[in-house]
Motif scaffolding. Structure first.
Motif, PDB file in Angstrom:
ATOM      1  N   GLY A   1      -1.704   4.637  -3.739  1.00  0.00           N
ATOM      2  CA  GLY A   1      -2.841   2.786  -2.472  1.00  0.00           C
ATOM      3  C   GLY A   1      -2.250   1.359  -3.083  1.00  0.00           C
ATOM      4  N   TRP A   2      -2.134   0.274  -3.542  1.00  0.00           N
ATOM      5  CA  TRP A   2      -2.636  -0.980  -3.467  1.00  0.00           C
ATOM      6  C   TRP A   2      -1.162  -0.882  -4.515  1.00  0.00           C
ATOM      7  N   THR A   3       0.017  -1.549  -4.814  1.00  0.00           N
ATOM      8  CA  THR A   3       0.492  -1.739  -6.433  1.00  0.00           C
ATOM      9  C   THR A   3       1.436  -2.015  -6.061  1.00  0.00           C
TER      10      THR A   3
ATOM     11  N   ASN B   1       0.868  -1.410  -0.289  1.00  0.00           N
ATOM     12  CA  ASN B   1       0.086  -0.211   0.243  1.00  0.00           C
ATOM     13  C   ASN B   1       0.737   1.092  -0.148  1.00  0.00           C
ATOM     14  N   HIS B   2       1.083   2.140  -1.183  1.00  0.00           N
ATOM     15  CA  HIS B   2       2.310   3.706  -0.894  1.00  0.00           C
ATOM     16  C   HIS B   2       1.003   3.787  -0.808  1.00  0.00           C
TER      17      HIS B   2
ATOM     18  N   MET C   1       6.362   1.575   1.062  1.00  0.00           N
ATOM     19  CA  MET C   1       5.319   0.821   1.467  1.00  0.00           C
ATOM     20  C   MET C   1       5.251   0.990   2.623  1.00  0.00           C
TER      21      MET C   1
END
Length: 272
Positions: free
Chosen positions: A28-30, A23-24, A40
Motif C-alpha cells: 500500500g502507500w508507504t 503505492n506499493h 511503485m
C-alpha cells in the motif's frame, strides 16, 4: 542501511536510491527506496528530491530578497556586490542571445541559473554526512542532490519545452507554428519528411537538456561515492581535488542549462 557492514555494491546502491513515497503493490502507500521504490510505478514521489529542490528555491528567494531589501547606492557590501555581479552576468547573456522583447526571459534565466547552481552545490557536502544524520533519525534513504535525480532534471526541461511551445504559438500563431514544423527545410512537397525532422528536433531539445544535466551530476556523484569507499587517507588525497574541480562542473552545468533555455526561447520567438 540494511546491514551494518554493507558490501561495496550495497553501499553504492543505497547512496544512489531516493526516499520514495508511493503505492506499493503489496504494502500500500508507504515510504521505500531501491527496488521497492521502482515497483511503485510512475506516480511515486521522490521525497528527498522534492525537499531539497524546494529548500534551495527558498534559499534563492530569501537571499535575493534580503539583498533587494537592503540595497544601497553607497559603498555596497560583499553580498550585494556578488548578487549584482550574478544579475549582470545573466542579463548580459540574455541581451547577447535573446533579441526580442519579453520581460519573462531574464528573470527565468536568473532563476534557472541560480536554482540549479544551488542544487548542484549540495554535491560538495560529504556523501555520508546527511545520510548518516537521516539514518540516526530513522530515515533509511536520503539522497541530497536533486539534479542527480532524472525526474528533477527532466521536470525542469519539460517546463522549458512547454514555454517553447507556448511562445512559438503566441508569436507565430497556430498556423505559423504548424508551417514551421511542416514546410522546413525542404518545402511543401516534402511535408511528411519535414514534419518528421522538425518534430524529432523539437523533442530532442528537452530530452538533451534534461539528460545533459542529469548525466554530468550523476557521474560526479558516483565518483564521490567511489572515493568514499577508499581508505580514509586516500579519500582526502582524491576527494579534495575532485571537489575543487567539481566547483567548475557545478557552475558550468547551471550555465549551460541557462544558455540553452535562452537559445531555445529565442528560437521560439524567431520568425524564420
Amino acid at each position: 542501511m540494511a546491514s551494518e557492514n554493507p558490501t561495496s555494491s550495497e553501499y553504492i546502491s543505497h547512496h544512489l536510491s531516493n526516499l520514495t513515497f508511493g503505492n506499493h503493490p503489496t504494502e500500500g502507500w508507504t515510504f521505500a527506496g531501491g527496488e521497492k521504490a521502482a515497483e511503485m510505478g510512475f506516480w511515486a514521489i521522490n521525497v528527498d528530491t522534492m525537499f531539497f529542490s524546494i529548500l534551495m528555491g527558498m534559499v534563492f528567494i530569501w537571499l535575493f530578497r534580503k539583498v533587494a531589501d537592503s540595497v544601497t547606492s553607497d559603498v555596497p557590501g560583499n553580498l550585494q556586490n556578488f548578487i549584482e555581479s550574478v544579475i549582470e552576468f545573466v542579463d548580459s547573456n540574455v541581451k547577447s542571445i535573446f533579441h526580442h522583447k519579453n520581460p519573462v526571459i531574464a528573470p527565468l534565466a536568473l532563476t534557472v541559473f541560480v536554482w540549479i547552481f544551488l542544487m548542484n552545490s549540495l554535491k560538495l557536502i560529504p556523501v555520508d554526512f546527511i545520510p548518516y544524520i537521516a539514518g540516526e533519525m530513522g530515515i533509511p534513504y536520503w539522497k541530497i542532490v536533486p539534479t542527480t535525480d532524472i525526474n528533477a532534471t527532466m521536470g525542469m526541461s519539460i517546463s522549458v519545452f512547454f514555454l517553447i511551445i507556448f511562445y512559438s504559438i503566441k508569436v507565430k500563431g497556430v498556423s505559423g507554428f504548424a508551417a514551421e514544423l511542416s514546410l522546413q527545410p525542404l518545402g511543401k512537397y516534402f511535408i511528411p519528411f519535414n514534419l518528421f525532422l522538425e518534430v524529432v528536433n523539437l523533442l530532442a531539445k528537452p530530452i538533451s537538456l534534461g539528460l545533459r544535466l542529469f548525466g554530468n551530476m550523476y557521474a560526479g556523484e558516483i565518483i564521490f561515492i567511489l572515493i568514499a569507499l577508499l581508505p580514509f587517507w586516500a579519500q582526502w588525497v582524491l576527494s579534495v581535488p575532485w571537489a575543487i574541480f567539481h566547483i567548475l562542473v557545478i557552475t558550468l552545468q547551471a550555465f549551460i542549462f541557462m544558455v540553452l533555455t535562452i537559445v531555445y526561447l529565442a528560437m521560439a520567438h524567431d520568425e524564420h
